[in-house]
Design a protein around this motif. Structure first.
Motif, PDB file in Angstrom:
ATOM      1  N   CYS A 218      23.295  65.426   6.249  1.00 28.92           N
ATOM      2  CA  CYS A 218      22.989  64.000   6.070  1.00 28.92           C
ATOM      3  C   CYS A 218      21.483  63.798   6.152  1.00 28.92           C
ATOM      4  O   CYS A 218      20.827  64.298   7.051  1.00 28.92           O
ATOM      5  CB  CYS A 218      23.698  63.182   7.144  1.00 28.92           C
ATOM      6  SG  CYS A 218      23.163  61.457   7.176  1.00 28.92           S
ATOM      7  N   CYS A 221      21.027  61.645   9.625  1.00 29.05           N
ATOM      8  CA  CYS A 221      21.358  62.106  10.972  1.00 29.05           C
ATOM      9  C   CYS A 221      21.588  63.617  11.055  1.00 29.05           C
ATOM     10  O   CYS A 221      21.941  64.133  12.113  1.00 29.05           O
ATOM     11  CB  CYS A 221      22.579  61.358  11.506  1.00 29.05           C
ATOM     12  SG  CYS A 221      24.135  61.893  10.788  1.00 29.05           S
ATOM     13  N   SER A 223      23.929  65.481  10.164  1.00 29.42           N
ATOM     14  CA  SER A 223      25.276  66.015  10.366  1.00 29.42           C
ATOM     15  C   SER A 223      25.795  66.626   9.058  1.00 29.42           C
ATOM     16  O   SER A 223      25.279  66.357   7.975  1.00 29.42           O
ATOM     17  CB  SER A 223      26.228  64.914  10.835  1.00 29.42           C
ATOM     18  OG  SER A 223      26.868  64.303   9.731  1.00 29.42           O
ATOM     19  N   CYS A 235      28.050  59.775   4.650  1.00 33.23           N
ATOM     20  CA  CYS A 235      28.126  60.436   5.947  1.00 33.23           C
ATOM     21  C   CYS A 235      29.161  59.739   6.812  1.00 33.23           C
ATOM     22  O   CYS A 235      29.092  58.527   7.007  1.00 33.23           O
ATOM     23  CB  CYS A 235      26.758  60.403   6.629  1.00 33.23           C
ATOM     24  SG  CYS A 235      26.785  61.077   8.296  1.00 33.23           S
ATOM     25  N   GLU A 237      29.514  60.195   9.911  1.00 33.56           N
ATOM     26  CA  GLU A 237      28.946  59.964  11.247  1.00 33.56           C
ATOM     27  C   GLU A 237      28.160  58.652  11.289  1.00 33.56           C
ATOM     28  O   GLU A 237      28.328  57.848  12.199  1.00 33.56           O
ATOM     29  CB  GLU A 237      27.999  61.104  11.641  1.00 33.56           C
ATOM     30  CG  GLU A 237      28.642  62.470  11.752  1.00 33.56           C
ATOM     31  CD  GLU A 237      29.449  62.645  13.035  1.00 33.56           C
ATOM     32  OE1 GLU A 237      29.138  61.970  14.020  1.00 33.56           O
ATOM     33  OE2 GLU A 237      30.398  63.452  13.011  1.00 33.56           O
ATOM     34  N   CYS A 238      27.263  58.480  10.320  1.00 33.07           N
ATOM     35  CA  CYS A 238      26.358  57.329  10.408  1.00 33.07           C
ATOM     36  C   CYS A 238      26.462  56.365   9.232  1.00 33.07           C
ATOM     37  O   CYS A 238      25.797  55.338   9.210  1.00 33.07           O
ATOM     38  CB  CYS A 238      24.910  57.799  10.564  1.00 33.07           C
ATOM     39  SG  CYS A 238      24.171  58.412   9.038  1.00 33.07           S
ATOM     40  N   GLN A 240      25.457  56.706   6.218  1.00 33.87           N
ATOM     41  CA  GLN A 240      24.392  56.851   5.222  1.00 33.87           C
ATOM     42  C   GLN A 240      24.954  57.281   3.860  1.00 33.87           C
ATOM     43  O   GLN A 240      25.816  58.145   3.795  1.00 33.87           O
ATOM     44  CB  GLN A 240      23.399  57.907   5.715  1.00 33.87           C
ATOM     45  CG  GLN A 240      22.285  58.246   4.763  1.00 33.87           C
ATOM     46  CD  GLN A 240      21.177  57.203   4.755  1.00 33.87           C
ATOM     47  OE1 GLN A 240      20.866  56.600   5.778  1.00 33.87           O
ATOM     48  NE2 GLN A 240      20.597  56.970   3.599  1.00 33.87           N
TER      49      GLN A 240
HETATM   50 ZN   LIG Z   1      24.550  60.700   8.883  1.00 31.81          ZN
END
Ligand SMILES: [Zn+2]
Length: 302
Positions: A218, A221, A223, A235, A237-238, A240
């Motif tokens: 990513c 972040c 990841s 992403c 996780e975040c 994005q």
């Molecule tokens: Zn991310």
């Protein structure tokens, strides 16, 4: 005028990628964090000298060689009457100097004494200028940029600029009017032309392709939890989003830096990016952004 901009060293870039993709030892992680911190300090220094109004040339990150010895200079400021050069340190916390050595008060860890490093640099820099038949006045400084840094037992007669002295140091520079002439420009150009792009003594841990985690990371972040949807990767996780083509190109740049001897082929990048299902798509992106060399099965990109 900035004649040579500062960018992350190749060592820092590679360590950033490895931090993400390889299990580094504690020592290697520590080394990486030091590089990051050092770079952060240099950027802070750049912001500081941005508002210096005097006529000057600024050269960043020079690696020079004289009589088979390498030395690195974080920043050179060429003014009319003097060449200042800086060793920038972003140490944080309490330190003390004890006979030639620098220690952290909290951890008792020993650090290389930057003054010794500076003196070596100064000797070599003077030699180099002599070889170039240049006799400018040279002044080296170890500058501690972090406001949270304290140095106990700091000797008064050493070329140290402490955080509380930085402002005054530059005010003093401002008091000296500076007009540059052709000789200064020539010197600056000579120094830049002598810059060695490849630093021979880095501490990058050895690694091979098999050890390195594959996949696109990513952009926000770092990841690996990316999913592709249409033209984008997202992403989980975040949140994005990034265009797949952009993410692939970013990953190719990473691949190139980590494995400089490997060829950029559709197969290699398909395997490297992992999450883009279609090989054709990878081939299309590579074809659009890189130069194709050769044909059919054996073609690769540059
Ligand atoms: Zn991310």
């Amino acid at each position: 005028m900035i004649l040579k901009e500062r960018i992350e060293s190749v060592e820092l870039q590679i360590m950033r990628y490895l931090m993400n993709r390889v299990n580094l030892t504690e020592k290697e992680k520590y080394h990486y964090l030091n590089l990051e911190k050092g770079f952060e300090g240099e950027i802070k220094f750049d912001q500081l000298i941005e508002n210096l109004q005097e006529e000057k040339y600024i050269i960043n990150d020079l690696l020079l060689e004289v009589n088979n010895s390498f030395f690195q200079i974080d920043t050179i400021i060429i003014l009319q009457g003097v060449i200042h050069f800086f060793e920038i340190k972003n140490y944080e916390g309490d330190y003390y100097l004890d006979s030639e050595k620098l220690y952290s008060v909290k951890t008792s860890r020993e650090y290389k004494n930057p003054i010794i490093q500076l003196k070596r640099t100064e000797t070599l820099f003077r030699q180099l200028l002599q070889n170039l038949n240049q006799n400018f006045l040279v002044e080296g400084h170890v500058l501690f940029i972090n406001p949270e840094f304290t140095l106990y037992q700091a000797p008064m007669d050493q070329p140290i600029i402490l955080p509380t002295q930085i402002k005054r140091f530059f005010q003093d520079i401002k008091k000296m009017p500076s007009k540059l002439h052709d000789g200064h420009r020539k010197l600056a150009q000579q120094l830049i032309s002598l810059h060695q792009p490849n630093y021979p003594f880095t501490s990058i841990p050895s690694f091979n392709y098999e050890q390195v985690r594959k996949g696109i990371t990513c952009v926000n972040c770092n990841s690996f939890s990316l999913l592709t949807k249409g033209w984008k990767c997202i992403c989980s996780e975040c949140g994005q989003e990034e265009l797949i083509s952009k993410a692939v190109i970013r990953s190719v740049e990473e691949f190139k830096l980590l494995f400089p001897t490997e060829k950029i082929t559709t197969n290699a990048i398909h395997k490297w990016c992992k999450i883009v299902q279609s090989k054709q798509r990878i081939g299309y992106i590579l074809g659009k952004h890189f130069k194709k060399v050769g044909n059919h099965r054996w073609s690769y990109y540059e």
